[in-house]
Design a protein around this motif. Sequence first.
Motif, PDB file in Angstrom:
ATOM      1  N   GLY A  10     -59.800  23.393 -14.233  1.00 35.99           N
ATOM      2  CA  GLY A  10     -60.948  22.930 -14.997  1.00 35.99           C
ATOM      3  C   GLY A  10     -62.190  23.715 -14.618  1.00 35.99           C
ATOM      4  O   GLY A  10     -62.179  24.505 -13.672  1.00 35.99           O
ATOM      5  N   GLY A  11     -63.247  23.487 -15.345  1.00 34.76           N
ATOM      6  CA  GLY A  11     -64.482  24.210 -15.076  1.00 34.76           C
ATOM      7  C   GLY A  11     -65.079  23.892 -13.717  1.00 34.76           C
ATOM      8  O   GLY A  11     -65.756  24.732 -13.118  1.00 34.76           O
ATOM      9  N   THR A  12     -64.815  22.685 -13.188  1.00 33.76           N
ATOM     10  CA  THR A  12     -65.370  22.258 -11.904  1.00 33.76           C
ATOM     11  C   THR A  12     -64.316  22.195 -10.806  1.00 33.76           C
ATOM     12  O   THR A  12     -64.539  22.676  -9.694  1.00 33.76           O
ATOM     13  CB  THR A  12     -66.032  20.869 -12.043  1.00 33.76           C
ATOM     14  OG1 THR A  12     -67.035  20.932 -13.061  1.00 33.76           O
ATOM     15  CG2 THR A  12     -66.674  20.444 -10.732  1.00 33.76           C
ATOM     16  N   ASN A  13     -63.169  21.587 -11.123  1.00 31.75           N
ATOM     17  CA  ASN A  13     -62.119  21.382 -10.120  1.00 31.75           C
ATOM     18  C   ASN A  13     -60.788  21.955 -10.578  1.00 31.75           C
ATOM     19  O   ASN A  13     -60.534  22.081 -11.777  1.00 31.75           O
ATOM     20  CB  ASN A  13     -61.937  19.883  -9.839  1.00 31.75           C
ATOM     21  CG  ASN A  13     -63.185  19.252  -9.255  1.00 31.75           C
ATOM     22  OD1 ASN A  13     -63.737  19.745  -8.277  1.00 31.75           O
ATOM     23  ND2 ASN A  13     -63.629  18.166  -9.848  1.00 31.75           N
ATOM     24  N   VAL A  14     -59.935  22.256  -9.619  1.00 30.23           N
ATOM     25  CA  VAL A  14     -58.556  22.664  -9.876  1.00 30.23           C
ATOM     26  C   VAL A  14     -57.648  21.622  -9.222  1.00 30.23           C
ATOM     27  O   VAL A  14     -57.786  21.337  -8.031  1.00 30.23           O
ATOM     28  CB  VAL A  14     -58.236  24.046  -9.287  1.00 30.23           C
ATOM     29  CG1 VAL A  14     -56.778  24.427  -9.564  1.00 30.23           C
ATOM     30  CG2 VAL A  14     -59.170  25.110  -9.853  1.00 30.23           C
ATOM     31  N   GLU A  15     -56.739  21.061 -10.013  1.00 31.61           N
ATOM     32  CA  GLU A  15     -55.769  20.098  -9.493  1.00 31.61           C
ATOM     33  C   GLU A  15     -54.435  20.820  -9.333  1.00 31.61           C
ATOM     34  O   GLU A  15     -53.945  21.444 -10.277  1.00 31.61           O
ATOM     35  CB  GLU A  15     -55.615  18.911 -10.437  1.00 31.61           C
ATOM     36  CG  GLU A  15     -56.921  18.188 -10.761  1.00 31.61           C
ATOM     37  CD  GLU A  15     -57.583  17.564  -9.553  1.00 31.61           C
ATOM     38  OE1 GLU A  15     -56.839  17.151  -8.630  1.00 31.61           O
ATOM     39  OE2 GLU A  15     -58.822  17.494  -9.525  1.00 31.61           O
ATOM     40  N   ILE A  16     -53.850  20.725  -8.146  1.00 30.32           N
ATOM     41  CA  ILE A  16     -52.637  21.467  -7.806  1.00 30.32           C
ATOM     42  C   ILE A  16     -51.555  20.486  -7.386  1.00 30.32           C
ATOM     43  O   ILE A  16     -51.786  19.613  -6.543  1.00 30.32           O
ATOM     44  CB  ILE A  16     -52.910  22.454  -6.653  1.00 30.32           C
ATOM     45  CG1 ILE A  16     -54.010  23.447  -7.066  1.00 30.32           C
ATOM     46  CG2 ILE A  16     -51.636  23.188  -6.240  1.00 30.32           C
ATOM     47  CD1 ILE A  16     -54.607  24.213  -5.902  1.00 30.32           C
ATOM     48  N   GLY A  17     -50.367  20.617  -7.974  1.00 25.54           N
ATOM     49  CA  GLY A  17     -49.267  19.744  -7.602  1.00 25.54           C
ATOM     50  C   GLY A  17     -47.975  20.524  -7.458  1.00 25.54           C
ATOM     51  O   GLY A  17     -47.798  21.586  -8.057  1.00 25.54           O
ATOM     52  N   ILE A  31     -59.116  21.390  -5.353  1.00 25.75           N
ATOM     53  CA  ILE A  31     -60.121  22.301  -4.799  1.00 25.75           C
ATOM     54  C   ILE A  31     -61.185  22.559  -5.870  1.00 25.75           C
ATOM     55  O   ILE A  31     -60.972  22.298  -7.055  1.00 25.75           O
ATOM     56  CB  ILE A  31     -59.507  23.642  -4.335  1.00 25.75           C
ATOM     57  CG1 ILE A  31     -58.887  24.402  -5.519  1.00 25.75           C
ATOM     58  CG2 ILE A  31     -58.487  23.422  -3.227  1.00 25.75           C
ATOM     59  CD1 ILE A  31     -58.445  25.833  -5.182  1.00 25.75           C
ATOM     60  N   LYS A  32     -62.316  23.089  -5.458  1.00 32.18           N
ATOM     61  CA  LYS A  32     -63.360  23.480  -6.401  1.00 32.18           C
ATOM     62  C   LYS A  32     -62.982  24.802  -7.080  1.00 32.18           C
ATOM     63  O   LYS A  32     -62.430  25.702  -6.448  1.00 32.18           O
ATOM     64  CB  LYS A  32     -64.708  23.647  -5.684  1.00 32.18           C
ATOM     65  CG  LYS A  32     -65.285  22.350  -5.159  1.00 32.18           C
ATOM     66  CD  LYS A  32     -65.618  21.398  -6.299  1.00 32.18           C
ATOM     67  CE  LYS A  32     -66.208  20.094  -5.780  1.00 32.18           C
ATOM     68  NZ  LYS A  32     -66.427  19.125  -6.887  1.00 32.18           N
ATOM     69  N   THR A  33     -63.289  24.900  -8.358  1.00 32.37           N
ATOM     70  CA  THR A  33     -62.968  26.123  -9.101  1.00 32.37           C
ATOM     71  C   THR A  33     -63.855  27.285  -8.656  1.00 32.37           C
ATOM     72  O   THR A  33     -63.368  28.394  -8.403  1.00 32.37           O
ATOM     73  CB  THR A  33     -63.137  25.892 -10.615  1.00 32.37           C
ATOM     74  OG1 THR A  33     -62.423  24.720 -11.004  1.00 32.37           O
ATOM     75  CG2 THR A  33     -62.644  27.085 -11.405  1.00 32.37           C
TER      76      THR A  33
END
Length: 318
Positions: A10-17, A31-33
């Motif tokens: 995303g523009g602000t955060n990255v979600e990782i799974g 984490i922050k993008t």
Amino acid sequence: MSYFAGIDIGGTNVEIGILNEAGDILGKKSIKTNSKNGAEDTFQRIWNTTKELAEELKISEDEIEAIGLGIPGPVVNNSVVKIAANFSWNNDFPAKDLMEKISGKLVKVGNDVKLIALGESLFGAGRGYKNSITVPIGTGIAAGIIVNGMILEGADGAAGEFGHVVVNKNGYKCGCGLTGCLETYCSATGIVREGKKRLEENQDNELYRKINGNIDSLEAKDIFDLAKSGDKFSMEIVDFFCEYMAEGIGMLLNIINPEIIIFSGGVAKARGILLEGVKKYLPKYALGMTMENLKFAFGELDEEAGIKGAAALVINKK
């Protein structure tokens, strides 16, 4: 055992799974993008975090078979992001090549909305249906279209952008450059705009009192909550929203003829009042035969939709 990384950028955060072959999320991190630091920096941090997560899960790097990336904007050939509008990167951004170079893994890239639809199709409300449309309603609106089990991409990755169908040529200017797009009415932003417009003309109502006269603080939830309680002023705003939504859904039904429509995103939390309103107006805009066996549902993946959808891109063998 094979494992897959699902990454929602995303523009602000990255979600990782990290997921197994059944689509279960075994662990996740955020984490922050920080896209202003450059794409290589962002992608390297994504891969480093993925490796850290795998280590915590006692999964070797070699056991990660592939990476699915979800990202806003039209994506061509599961590879290039045509318009990287939410990031400090150039358009025609080679996301697949960059992540493959950094990770050494097979990578597929998809538009975030389309991947939410794929995730619902494989793991959520769309299971068992070959033809489904998922409509996330939030700041904007779009459609993830599944036809015969496959995501409909279009020649340039722009399939499903029904939020930019013009429904009022004399309407509001849209951020895409067109005027009167469906998105300017049928989104959280759209319903708040309509609510503010009406509140400026009429302050003798429960909605005005609920927000203590601070019109700038109005949120979509305020309108839907009061409408559910029977407040006439708020019900009229929701009704206005639902008719435009029915017009948009009607177009999709007439063109795609899906088995099921799945609403997701923040505004979909309104549930019953949204669905009832759409169903009331839908016969004005959709062919009768497209509604005869049509099902409606709400997304089941919620906050995991981005990760599961991205992973579905590489788990899906169809």
